[in-house]
Write a protein that holds these residues in place. Structure first.
Motif, PDB file in Angstrom:
ATOM      1  N   ILE A 133       0.842  -1.192   0.000  1.00  0.00           N
ATOM      2  CA  ILE A 133       0.000   0.000   0.000  1.00  0.00           C
ATOM      3  C   ILE A 133       0.876   1.240   0.000  1.00  0.00           C
ATOM      4  O   ILE A 133       1.899   1.293   0.689  1.00  0.00           O
ATOM      5  N   THR A 134       0.493   2.221  -0.813  1.00  0.00           N
ATOM      6  CA  THR A 134       1.175   3.521  -0.809  1.00  0.00           C
ATOM      7  C   THR A 134       0.162   4.589  -0.431  1.00  0.00           C
ATOM      8  O   THR A 134      -0.990   4.557  -0.882  1.00  0.00           O
ATOM      9  N   MET A 135       0.597   5.556   0.381  1.00  0.00           N
ATOM     10  CA  MET A 135      -0.267   6.668   0.803  1.00  0.00           C
ATOM     11  C   MET A 135       0.495   7.970   0.665  1.00  0.00           C
ATOM     12  O   MET A 135       1.612   8.094   1.169  1.00  0.00           O
ATOM     13  N   GLY A 136      -0.100   8.935  -0.036  1.00  0.00           N
ATOM     14  CA  GLY A 136       0.549  10.214  -0.257  1.00  0.00           C
ATOM     15  C   GLY A 136      -0.449  11.358  -0.247  1.00  0.00           C
ATOM     16  O   GLY A 136      -1.666  11.142  -0.239  1.00  0.00           O
ATOM     17  N   GLN A 137       0.052  12.575  -0.276  1.00  0.00           N
ATOM     18  CA  GLN A 137      -0.779  13.772  -0.245  1.00  0.00           C
ATOM     19  C   GLN A 137      -1.367  14.074  -1.625  1.00  0.00           C
ATOM     20  O   GLN A 137      -0.654  14.110  -2.626  1.00  0.00           O
ATOM     21  N   TYR A 138      -2.672  14.304  -1.679  1.00  0.00           N
ATOM     22  CA  TYR A 138      -3.305  14.786  -2.913  1.00  0.00           C
ATOM     23  C   TYR A 138      -2.918  16.231  -3.155  1.00  0.00           C
ATOM     24  O   TYR A 138      -2.924  17.058  -2.236  1.00  0.00           O
ATOM     25  N   HIS A 174     -10.055  21.070 -10.912  1.00  0.00           N
ATOM     26  CA  HIS A 174     -10.104  19.793 -10.203  1.00  0.00           C
ATOM     27  C   HIS A 174     -10.462  19.994  -8.731  1.00  0.00           C
ATOM     28  O   HIS A 174     -10.522  21.116  -8.238  1.00  0.00           O
ATOM     29  N   LEU A 175     -10.713  18.894  -8.060  1.00  0.00           N
ATOM     30  CA  LEU A 175     -11.083  18.947  -6.647  1.00  0.00           C
ATOM     31  C   LEU A 175     -10.013  19.674  -5.841  1.00  0.00           C
ATOM     32  O   LEU A 175      -8.818  19.449  -6.053  1.00  0.00           O
ATOM     33  N   PRO A 176     -10.416  20.524  -4.912  1.00  0.00           N
ATOM     34  CA  PRO A 176      -9.436  21.253  -4.103  1.00  0.00           C
ATOM     35  C   PRO A 176      -8.837  20.379  -3.010  1.00  0.00           C
ATOM     36  O   PRO A 176      -9.422  19.372  -2.617  1.00  0.00           O
ATOM     37  N   VAL A 177      -7.675  20.768  -2.539  1.00  0.00           N
ATOM     38  CA  VAL A 177      -7.091  20.138  -1.362  1.00  0.00           C
ATOM     39  C   VAL A 177      -7.871  20.634  -0.147  1.00  0.00           C
ATOM     40  O   VAL A 177      -7.985  21.827   0.082  1.00  0.00           O
ATOM     41  N   LYS A 178      -8.430  19.690   0.613  1.00  0.00           N
ATOM     42  CA  LYS A 178      -9.170  20.069   1.818  1.00  0.00           C
ATOM     43  C   LYS A 178      -8.241  20.202   3.023  1.00  0.00           C
ATOM     44  O   LYS A 178      -8.489  20.969   3.941  1.00  0.00           O
ATOM     45  N   LYS A 179      -7.153  19.428   2.986  1.00  0.00           N
ATOM     46  CA  LYS A 179      -6.231  19.447   4.123  1.00  0.00           C
ATOM     47  C   LYS A 179      -4.880  18.903   3.695  1.00  0.00           C
ATOM     48  O   LYS A 179      -4.807  17.982   2.866  1.00  0.00           O
ATOM     49  N   PHE A 180      -3.803  19.494   4.225  1.00  0.00           N
ATOM     50  CA  PHE A 180      -2.477  18.916   4.060  1.00  0.00           C
ATOM     51  C   PHE A 180      -2.200  18.030   5.275  1.00  0.00           C
ATOM     52  O   PHE A 180      -2.165  18.509   6.410  1.00  0.00           O
ATOM     53  N   ILE A 181      -2.033  16.747   5.011  1.00  0.00           N
ATOM     54  CA  ILE A 181      -1.795  15.772   6.072  1.00  0.00           C
ATOM     55  C   ILE A 181      -0.348  15.907   6.544  1.00  0.00           C
ATOM     56  O   ILE A 181       0.578  15.992   5.729  1.00  0.00           O
ATOM     57  N   THR A 182      -0.130  15.941   7.848  1.00  0.00           N
ATOM     58  CA  THR A 182       1.220  16.135   8.383  1.00  0.00           C
ATOM     59  C   THR A 182       2.049  14.864   8.242  1.00  0.00           C
ATOM     60  O   THR A 182       1.501  13.753   8.173  1.00  0.00           O
ATOM     61  N   PRO A 183       3.364  15.004   8.203  1.00  0.00           N
ATOM     62  CA  PRO A 183       4.222  13.808   8.171  1.00  0.00           C
ATOM     63  C   PRO A 183       3.951  12.869   9.340  1.00  0.00           C
ATOM     64  O   PRO A 183       4.031  11.643   9.189  1.00  0.00           O
ATOM     65  N   GLU A 184       3.632  13.444  10.511  1.00  0.00           N
ATOM     66  CA  GLU A 184       3.351  12.615  11.687  1.00  0.00           C
ATOM     67  C   GLU A 184       2.090  11.768  11.474  1.00  0.00           C
ATOM     68  O   GLU A 184       2.037  10.597  11.886  1.00  0.00           O
ATOM     69  N   GLU A 185       1.081  12.352  10.834  1.00  0.00           N
ATOM     70  CA  GLU A 185      -0.140  11.585  10.543  1.00  0.00           C
ATOM     71  C   GLU A 185       0.146  10.479   9.538  1.00  0.00           C
ATOM     72  O   GLU A 185      -0.365   9.354   9.673  1.00  0.00           O
ATOM     73  N   PHE A 186       0.952  10.789   8.527  1.00  0.00           N
ATOM     74  CA  PHE A 186       1.333   9.749   7.567  1.00  0.00           C
ATOM     75  C   PHE A 186       2.074   8.613   8.266  1.00  0.00           C
ATOM     76  O   PHE A 186       1.866   7.435   7.952  1.00  0.00           O
ATOM     77  N   ASP A 187       2.935   8.955   9.216  1.00  0.00           N
ATOM     78  CA  ASP A 187       3.651   7.926   9.975  1.00  0.00           C
ATOM     79  C   ASP A 187       2.669   7.040  10.741  1.00  0.00           C
ATOM     80  O   ASP A 187       2.833   5.807  10.791  1.00  0.00           O
ATOM     81  N   GLU A 188       1.658   7.670  11.319  1.00  0.00           N
ATOM     82  CA  GLU A 188       0.665   6.918  12.091  1.00  0.00           C
ATOM     83  C   GLU A 188      -0.114   5.957  11.182  1.00  0.00           C
ATOM     84  O   GLU A 188      -0.326   4.789  11.524  1.00  0.00           O
ATOM     85  N   PHE A 189      -0.538   6.438  10.033  1.00  0.00           N
ATOM     86  CA  PHE A 189      -1.263   5.569   9.091  1.00  0.00           C
ATOM     87  C   PHE A 189      -0.357   4.448   8.583  1.00  0.00           C
ATOM     88  O   PHE A 189      -0.789   3.302   8.436  1.00  0.00           O
ATOM     89  N   GLY A 190       0.910   4.794   8.360  1.00  0.00           N
ATOM     90  CA  GLY A 190       1.855   3.784   7.905  1.00  0.00           C
ATOM     91  C   GLY A 190       2.096   2.708   8.945  1.00  0.00           C
ATOM     92  O   GLY A 190       2.141   1.513   8.624  1.00  0.00           O
ATOM     93  N   ASP A 191       2.232   3.124  10.187  1.00  0.00           N
ATOM     94  CA  ASP A 191       2.433   2.160  11.279  1.00  0.00           C
ATOM     95  C   ASP A 191       1.230   1.228  11.417  1.00  0.00           C
ATOM     96  O   ASP A 191       1.384   0.020  11.657  1.00  0.00           O
ATOM     97  N   SER A 221       4.337   5.623   3.113  1.00  0.00           N
ATOM     98  CA  SER A 221       3.373   6.576   3.641  1.00  0.00           C
ATOM     99  C   SER A 221       4.069   7.868   4.048  1.00  0.00           C
ATOM    100  O   SER A 221       4.674   7.958   5.113  1.00  0.00           O
ATOM    101  N   SER A 222       3.999   8.867   3.169  1.00  0.00           N
ATOM    102  CA  SER A 222       4.536  10.193   3.459  1.00  0.00           C
ATOM    103  C   SER A 222       3.991  11.165   2.413  1.00  0.00           C
ATOM    104  O   SER A 222       3.463  10.742   1.379  1.00  0.00           O
TER     105      SER A 222
END
Length: 288
Positions: A232-237, A244-261, A273-274
């Protein structure tokens, strides 16, 4: 197939920084691409990881034209009536891969719902052409859903690329808005079927920042793992254009780490996941 053009409605954080590609391998590949007019998604999608991937001998190529029959709200690829299939394309792509000395090729395509076979025959021929012309190259095929029709998916399983990937892109609640003609459960079924049909390694990608909440991200990761997906790969839109659809939120590196873990705790073989991760990032490592 995300493009990386900055959204203007949300302040871009400091951790979204695209590095300028550098390195000897990158410069050599860039020279070949320019000289022979080779088509890579790495360039046309302005991928932030192009220098790193090209340095590792990995590149992404798109087949079946550059006009898609679907109109996903996140994607920068043109929508409309595609051109006729170019049956010489498998040979051309394979020769490009050999010329560029690509160690690991990622193949992707637009959706071709206009074709009776959804483009699956040319997909199979492209994999076979790469095997014939550049036998040392390993492959990942990032495929459309082929409307979930197993006879088309079987054509990919039969030619057995090292990895078959199909991107979920977003959470269930947002799928209709983000992917429009796609269906969340259908994509899960595609991934599940590929594994059941004998594909050794399967993979998917998810974009974050489209308005999903934390619980939805965790549920999506769990749904994907329950479909027996390996990678699985997870990245920022990032918004391709103002249409096109707007960015609703920039996910923090810490949140990406949590989802990755969390993904790793469920037993995925590989997790990326970053913020700047794209579906092809570190693709060469996902075959092992």
């Amino acid at each position: 197939m995300e493009n990386l053009v900055q959204d203007t409605t949300v302040q871009k954080p400091k951790w979204i920084r695209v590095k300028l590609p550098t390195g000897k391998n990158y410069r050599e590949l860039r020279t070949l691409v320019d000289k022979y007019k080779l088509n890579t998604i790495c360039q046309s999608g302005s991928c932030p990881n192009m220098g790193e991937c090209w340095g590792e001998g990995t590149a992404t190529f798109m087949i079946l034209g550059n006009i898609c029959t679907r109109s996903c709200g996140f994607c920068g690829v043109k929508t409309g009536k595609p051109m006729d299939v170019n049956w010489d394309e498998p040979e051309k792509v394979a020769r490009s891969i050999k010329l560029m000395k690509i160690k690991h090729a990622v193949l992707t395509s637009v959706d071709r719902d206009d074709l009776k076979d959804m483009g699956s025959i040319l997909w199979g021929e492209t994999v076979n052409a790469v095997r014939r012309i550049s036998p040392g190259t390993t492959m990942e095929t990032l495929i459309p859903d082929f409307q979930g029709l197993t006879k088309h998916l079987d054509r990919l399983v039969e030619v057995a690329p090292e990895v078959i990937s199909h991107n979920m892109e977003t959470v269930k609640r947002l799928t209709r808005e983000v992917r429009i003609q796609a269906k969340y459960e259908r994509s899960l079924d595609v991934l599940r079927y590929l594994k059941e049909a004998g594909q050794r390694r399967t993979k998917t990608g998810v974009m974050l920042g489209l308005g999903e909440n934390r619980d939805e991200v965790f549920q999506t990761i769990e749904d994907i793992r329950n479909a027996n997906v390996d990678v699985i790969t997870m990245g920022q839109y990032l918004q391709p254009t103002k249409k096109h659809l707007p960015v609703k939120k920039f996910i923090t590196p810490e949140e990406f780490d949590e989802f990755g873990d969390f993904a790793r705790s469920l037993g995925f073989r590989h997790v990326e996941s970053s913020p700047l991760v794209r579906s092809s990032y570190h693709a060469e490592k996902h075959i092992h």
